[in-house]
Design a protein around this motif. Structure first.
Motif, mmCIF file in Angstrom:
data_model
loop_
_atom_site.group_PDB
_atom_site.id
_atom_site.type_symbol
_atom_site.label_atom_id
_atom_site.label_comp_id
_atom_site.label_asym_id
_atom_site.label_seq_id
_atom_site.Cartn_x
_atom_site.Cartn_y
_atom_site.Cartn_z
ATOM 1 N N GLN A 94 -3.534 43.197 104.950
ATOM 2 C CA GLN A 94 -2.015 43.631 104.863
ATOM 3 C C GLN A 94 -1.854 43.125 103.680
ATOM 4 N N TRP A 139 -3.462 41.328 101.492
ATOM 5 C CA TRP A 139 -5.137 41.491 100.328
ATOM 6 C C TRP A 139 -4.620 43.239 99.828
ATOM 7 N N ARG A 140 -4.984 44.505 100.727
ATOM 8 C CA ARG A 140 -4.230 45.167 100.496
ATOM 9 C C ARG A 140 -2.905 45.716 99.537
ATOM 10 N N ARG A 141 -1.589 44.941 100.310
ATOM 11 C CA ARG A 141 -1.015 45.503 99.456
ATOM 12 C C ARG A 141 -1.439 44.354 97.662
ATOM 13 N N ARG A 165 6.813 49.854 101.274
ATOM 14 C CA ARG A 165 5.564 48.874 101.422
ATOM 15 C C ARG A 165 4.668 48.628 100.332
ATOM 16 N N ARG A 168 -5.814 41.844 96.155
ATOM 17 C CA ARG A 168 -6.266 42.894 95.097
ATOM 18 C C ARG A 168 -6.434 42.791 93.850
#
Lengths: 177, 270
Positions: free
Chosen positions: A85, A87-89, A50, A92
């Motif tokens: 998703q 943003w997280r992966r 992921r 950021r």
């Protein structure tokens, strides 16, 4: 007919034609609501763990917006984390804008993005199993994520498809060796 | 006996997040994951209530509000206000990373019989223990340390604000407290005075208790390394709490030390 096949075969086998290509077609459906804002869109290639192998597109309000009431400027980056998703992966870890990837939001409609193994980001993509992910978040609207598993590089022509239910329409991912 | 001031009552409530009463102290952030690099703000509600996360008992006193920035340095809270049921304040996030927002309370409770034979109760800082009359009898002193916490992150999560101080009951997240997603397990750690706490019971309750019949709490237990994990059943706000009593006090005059830690954590959908 036989001759035509032969020619095709020769063309495919020649080194000039060995660049694989990928074409993504996807739809941002027309949504009939009183307050419609163009959605934020992120499209990326995800590895099996992921992690993000490549960012393909990020559409967001790349200029400061204005709050209707106070008139105060508000940066469009404020809502990037709604693409939660992405943003997280990846998001950021990025500094926006991302050259060749990010751009302004677009209206409802069908869009095509073409990629080639001869050019970044697919040029650097190691052989393996991936997912193409399309994530859409719309202000005062919904959020949806659609993914299409694929193997890279393609050995035969692939016509992959998926379909969203609300914020994303038909997604087609065509791969050619 | 003098009636305790309202503030003393509030401070007491904050000091005992897991006391026998059902009251729960919490700080609720308006958002926890921010992407706005230029002018990011979060507003907070701080309250002591029966229900999560509604305001129905007391406002939480902001006198001991401590906001720690990603660089480990304190950040000033703005627009502080204390109302009937909650306190509110804003934090301007001027640097990327994770912020810890906490109300920290520590002090000692004493009960004694004074020279007139009257039973007295007293509370204050460890440094004020001299206020107890020298001729007091049956002096019983207990120490209390507790904190009410939440976390917010601008950009990428970071660990500077989460570094344990080595004092009291501390939460040392392995998983960032702002990287929590439904269906995934998060791993955290508890330390007492900098050392792992084994067999600590950690209670996790999802918010929205007003709209269901049961608390739906889950209880995790820390291992020898002080670690425990929680798999979030659904997105939402969660209240995490742990407490310890009968611990060695920091002042030799006290009989024991009680400690409490609570945090509001936000779990995002996939």
């Amino acid at each position: 007919m036989r001759r035509f096949f032969l020619i095709t075969l020769i063309v495919c086998a020649s080194p000039v034609a060995s660049a694989a290509d990928a074409q993504l077609t996807f739809e941002l459906p027309k949504i009939d609501v009183s307050e419609y804002h163009r959605p934020y869109v992120a499209i990326w290639v995800e590895r099996e763990d992921r992690s993000v192998a490549a960012n393909l597109a990020v559409w967001y309000q790349d200029k400061d917006g204005k709050d209707a009431k106070s008139g105060k400027a508000e940066p469009g980056t404020k809502w990037l984390s709604d693409l939660r998703q992405w943003w997280r992966r990846s998001g950021r870890d990025q500094t926006l804008p991302i050259d060749g990837v990010s751009g302004a939001t677009r209206p409802a409609g069908q869009y095509q993005l073409a990629f080639s193994s001869a050019k970044a980001p697919f040029a650097g993509l190691a052989a393996g199993s991936y997912k193409l992910v399309v994530e859409v978040a719309r202000e005062v609207g919904g959020h949806e994520l659609v993914s299409v598993p694929f193997a890279w590089p393609p050995t035969t022509p692939q016509h992959l498809a998926a379909k969203g239910e609300s914020e994303i329409g038909d997604v087609k991912f065509d791969l050619n060796p | 006996m003098k009636k305790p001031s309202q503030w003393a009552v509030l401070a007491l409530a904050a000091m005992l997040p897991l006391a026998a009463s059902a009251h729960k102290a919490f700080i609720v952030p308006s958002t926890t994951v921010l992407s706005d690099g230029d002018d990011a703000w979060v507003t907070f509600d701080a309250s002591v209530s029966n229900d999560l996360f509604y305001f129905n008992h007391h406002a939480l006193d902001l006198d001991h509000l401590v906001v720690t920035g990603p660089d480990g340095k304190p950040v000033a809270a703005e627009n502080k206000n204390t109302g009937k049921w909650r306190s509110t304040f804003d934090v301007h996030l001027t640097q990327p990373g994770t912020y810890r927002v906490a109300i920290e309370n520590s002090g000692v409770f004493a009960s004694y019989v004074d020279a007139k034979g009257e039973k007295k109760r007293w509370r204050g800082g460890v440094d004020k223990l001299g206020d107890i009359p020298a001729d007091a009898k049956d002096v019983e002193i207990s120490e209390s340390q507790s904190s009410v916490n939440t976390y917010v992150t601008l950009g990428k999560p970071s660990g500077g604000a989460l570094k344990p101080s080595g004092h009291g009951l501390e939460f040392a997240p392995v998983t960032s407290p702002n990287d929590l997603y439904a269906g995934e397990a998060a791993k955290f750690r508890f330390l007492l005075d900098g050392k792992p706490v084994k067999d600590l019971k950690v209670t996790v309750i999802p918010g929205g208790t007003r709209y269901r019949d049961k608390q739906d709490e889950t209880i995790a237990t820390t291992d020898a390394n002080g670690e425990f994990s929680v798999t979030w059943p659904a997105p939402g706000l969660y209240w995490l709490s742990a407490s310890l009593d009968k611990q060695k006090p920091t002042t030799p005059k006290a009989k024991e030390r009680r400690l409490g830690y609570v945090a509001t954590l936000e779990v995002l959908p996939q």
